[in-house]
Design an enzyme around this catalytic site. Structure first.
Site, PDB file in Angstrom:
ATOM      1  N   GLU A 262       0.755   3.913   1.756  1.00  0.00           N
ATOM      2  CA  GLU A 262       1.158   4.361   3.096  1.00  0.00           C
ATOM      3  C   GLU A 262       2.346   3.565   3.619  1.00  0.00           C
ATOM      4  O   GLU A 262       3.270   4.127   4.213  1.00  0.00           O
ATOM      5  CB  GLU A 262       0.000   4.221   4.096  1.00  0.00           C
ATOM      6  CG  GLU A 262      -1.249   4.991   3.732  1.00  0.00           C
ATOM      7  CD  GLU A 262      -2.279   4.136   3.001  1.00  0.00           C
ATOM      8  OE1 GLU A 262      -1.938   3.482   1.991  1.00  0.00           O
ATOM      9  OE2 GLU A 262      -3.446   4.136   3.429  1.00  0.00           O
TER      10      GLU A 262
ATOM     11  N   HIS B 145       0.837  -1.198   0.000  1.00  0.00           N
ATOM     12  CA  HIS B 145       0.000   0.000   0.000  1.00  0.00           C
ATOM     13  C   HIS B 145       0.875   1.253   0.000  1.00  0.00           C
ATOM     14  O   HIS B 145       2.001   1.252   0.506  1.00  0.00           O
ATOM     15  CB  HIS B 145      -0.915   0.018   1.222  1.00  0.00           C
ATOM     16  CG  HIS B 145      -1.956  -1.043   1.206  1.00  0.00           C
ATOM     17  ND1 HIS B 145      -3.069  -0.992   2.008  1.00  0.00           N
ATOM     18  CD2 HIS B 145      -2.080  -2.192   0.477  1.00  0.00           C
ATOM     19  CE1 HIS B 145      -3.825  -2.061   1.787  1.00  0.00           C
ATOM     20  NE2 HIS B 145      -3.242  -2.801   0.865  1.00  0.00           N
TER      21      HIS B 145
ATOM     22  N   CYS C  92      -2.641  -0.210   7.473  1.00  0.00           N
ATOM     23  CA  CYS C  92      -1.928   1.056   7.339  1.00  0.00           C
ATOM     24  C   CYS C  92      -2.127   1.946   8.564  1.00  0.00           C
ATOM     25  O   CYS C  92      -1.184   2.601   9.012  1.00  0.00           O
ATOM     26  CB  CYS C  92      -2.363   1.761   6.065  1.00  0.00           C
ATOM     27  SG  CYS C  92      -1.839   0.877   4.573  1.00  0.00           S
TER      28      CYS C  92
ATOM     29  N   CYS D 188      -6.611   1.657   5.472  1.00  0.00           N
ATOM     30  CA  CYS D 188      -7.130   0.375   5.946  1.00  0.00           C
ATOM     31  C   CYS D 188      -6.579   0.099   7.351  1.00  0.00           C
ATOM     32  O   CYS D 188      -5.702   0.820   7.837  1.00  0.00           O
ATOM     33  CB  CYS D 188      -6.703  -0.735   4.984  1.00  0.00           C
ATOM     34  SG  CYS D 188      -4.934  -1.118   5.051  1.00  0.00           S
TER      35      CYS D 188
END
Length: 159
Positions: free
Chosen positions: A62, A60, A93, A90
């Site tokens: 992040e 991801h 993260c 999410c």
């Protein structure tokens, strides 16, 4: 800092996150982008999603951004920083940002299916964990959401 100044900085920094998201889309990745800035709003690191090509469920934006910032600063703790991300983070993260001690999270579009800051969960603001961060949502939300909607519309057309 005055509200207008904060809003202007948030608008600008979210634009940088949108640039990373747009690049991710050109790579056929889900278009989510993130940037981490210091207290002076200088960008420390930024990235877009890279789960598909890297075959990495943790790829991801992040996570990539946190890793790059920690490497650059030589510390896994990232206090006095703000994360800008185009989609509400999410749970994975959000938890990573708790561990990094990020001070503030600013996101664009809400994620009603997986959002961990306000949509489904309140990680980072509910007081259940050992760190809290300030949260601001909805910054350039329409632009962030449109990028995602257009990406998935094109993907469905491809088959």
């Amino acid at each position: 800092m005055k509200r207008e100044e904060q809003e202007a900085r948030d608008f600008y920094c979210m634009g940088k996150a949108l640039d990373f998201a747009a690049y991710a889309a050109t790579q056929d990745e889900v278009p989510v982008g993130a940037v981490l800035v210091d207290r002076d709003y200088k960008i420390i690191a930024g990235a877009g999603n890279d789960c598909i090509h890297a075959h990495d469920p943790t790829g991801h934006a992040e996570i990539h951004t946190l890793r790059a910032a920690a490497e650059k600063l030589g510390n896994y703790r990232l206090p006095e920083t703000t994360m800008y991300v185009t989609l509400e983070p999410c749970p994975m993260c959000a938890a990573a940002m708790i561990q990094a001690r990020v001070e503030r999270i600013v996101f664009g579009a809400i994620d009603p299916k997986g959002g961990a800051l306000q949509s489904l969960y309140t990680i980072g603001s509910d007081g259940k964990l050992n760190h809290r961060f300030a949260i601001a949502g909805g910054v350039r939300a329409e632009e962030c959401a449109t990028l995602l909607k257009d990406f998935f519309r094109r993907r469905r057309k491809k088959g």
